[in-house]
Design an enzyme around this catalytic site. Sequence first.
Site, PDB file in Angstrom:
ATOM      1  N   SER B 203     -12.854  -6.220  -2.349  1.00 33.87           N
ATOM      2  CA  SER B 203     -12.278  -7.356  -3.065  1.00 33.87           C
ATOM      3  C   SER B 203     -11.586  -8.334  -2.135  1.00 33.87           C
ATOM      4  O   SER B 203     -11.312  -8.029  -0.971  1.00 33.87           O
ATOM      5  CB  SER B 203     -11.300  -6.872  -4.133  1.00 33.87           C
ATOM      6  OG  SER B 203     -10.090  -6.518  -3.546  1.00 33.87           O
ATOM      7  N   CYS B 330       9.283   8.530  -9.703  1.00 29.25           N
ATOM      8  CA  CYS B 330      10.115   7.511 -10.331  1.00 29.25           C
ATOM      9  C   CYS B 330       9.520   6.114 -10.222  1.00 29.25           C
ATOM     10  O   CYS B 330       9.934   5.204 -10.906  1.00 29.25           O
ATOM     11  CB  CYS B 330      11.508   7.520  -9.714  1.00 29.25           C
ATOM     12  SG  CYS B 330      12.431   8.971 -10.198  1.00 29.25           S
TER      13      CYS B 330
END
Lengths: 128, 444
Positions: B203, B330
């Site tokens: 990409s 987290c």
Amino acid sequence: MPYSDKVIDHFTNPRNVGSMDKNSSRVGTGIVGAPECGDVLKLQIEVDDDGTIVDAKFKTFGCGSAIAASSLATEWLQGRNVEQAAELKNTAIARELSLPPVKIHCSVLAEDAVKAAIADWKQKNDHE
Amino acid sequence: MPVKTPIYLDNNATTPVDRRVLEDMLPYLTEHFGNAASRNHSFGWKAEEAVAIARDQVAALIGAEGKDIVWTSGATESDNLAIKGVAEMYAEKGDHIITCTTEHKAVIDTCKYLETQGRKVTWLDPDKYGRISPSQVEAAITERTILITIMTANNEIGTIHPIAEIGRVAKSRGVIFHTDATQAAGKIPIDVQEMGVDLLSFSGHKIYGPKGVGALYVRRRGPRVRLACQMHGGGHERSMRSGTLNVPGIVGFGAAAELCRLEMAEESKRLTGLRDRLQREIERRLEHTSLNGHPTERLPNTLNMSFAYVEGEALMMKMRDIAVSSGSACTSASLEPSFVLRAIGVRDVLAHSSIRFSLGRFTTADEIDYAAEQVARAVSELRELSPLYEMEQEGIELGKTASQDGAGAAISLTVVNDDNDAPCCGPGCCGKPLETETSRNESG
């Protein structure tokens, strides 16, 4: 993830970091969490003969919110009676720090650490 | 020299558009706005001409020809088109796909989707450095295998797979070989002929081009690979991907690919130097660090390290003027630590403590030195706060059970979470109700 100002404040300037003599009969120690889960909170209280918490200290392995929750908890504990302290609820911590849902467990751990520290102190001093 | 903050060391997530690339793109947003599929006027011709140039530029980066390139919206779409396109087109030939557990989610979730559609997928486990061996691939091939999809290099740890060797295995067994080269393209030399690659995804935005544009290389001969299109419509891109071409994006991708190709040899040396300098400078200042990924077979820009006794999200918060990524739970939506680190055998506690530094074209030596200092400062500060570090310093071993002999004491921790409304740490972690308990076994 955006953090609330209070989380950033407690994280940047954590209150009451440190350790006490865990063998002292005046000191109650609570360690909760698990390293594999990314959170371990150690919270200690020093209680005088009247059952008043004269000092509280913490050390925390965990995210910013876990550190802030521990710091806030130690601040709240100072000067409180043990019985009052046992009523500390995680929701109060979560509200005060404006924790998002995904961080609520940090406040749960802080509450658990407080309870564990009180239980340890009681056990040492033969309280029920 | 003072450095300008914040410092961006997250180039595996995305890169800024190079100014030279932007210059090339601009006219195609305004003046030359034509639809490349408009065959009968100069606006269309101008656009088509630009797309043709970009096709050659992008193809040249991977040793292919312009005609082999199918434009997409990005590597995720390229992966989807390659994998679903083969599964559908060759359904009569077979139903078995081989991939590995450390692929990007665009490959993993596409393969999982195909499993729900009745296809069989073999998930290979990499070694401790994150590598899949050609013999593993070979052993997994059956008569029903229609596709092997192994990424060229991993996005989190930078480990480079032995693609040419896997390509030879695929060729000798007549199986189509797809590789997601999103992280590798533009950073290391790629040649689809030499490597025996039949399909390759990449990409624009990882190589200093714009976001929203990607490509899929589709081999046209030896063998000719056919794909069932996943986007139906006007029959663009050899009928494999319909939709009006994103001409400015494509022009930018082409220009970006050209720059990478021309500058790669030198840039790769520069980045390797800076990356190793970052590791050296961190290790000079800190103990208890470890490298995640392959020591040498690794992208020149990627450094993934674990900092024991501190948690990754807190670490990122502590060094707020450095932009990095972490494998900590987290920081993920799933609340699970990095599945890539887990797959290469990094313990969960160290996955929570991991940071990925990914350098880029605009990273300077001064920035690296500054970053190393900041990392060391942040880790040291957080270790002062860490009960795990304290235990380490006191010689207390942290284990799951209290029954440990020998010097020092063992501490067993169990977590309490009696509030069922609140997640503890997500699935697979502490799903069970827990109890607060500290048991010590002190022996002096």
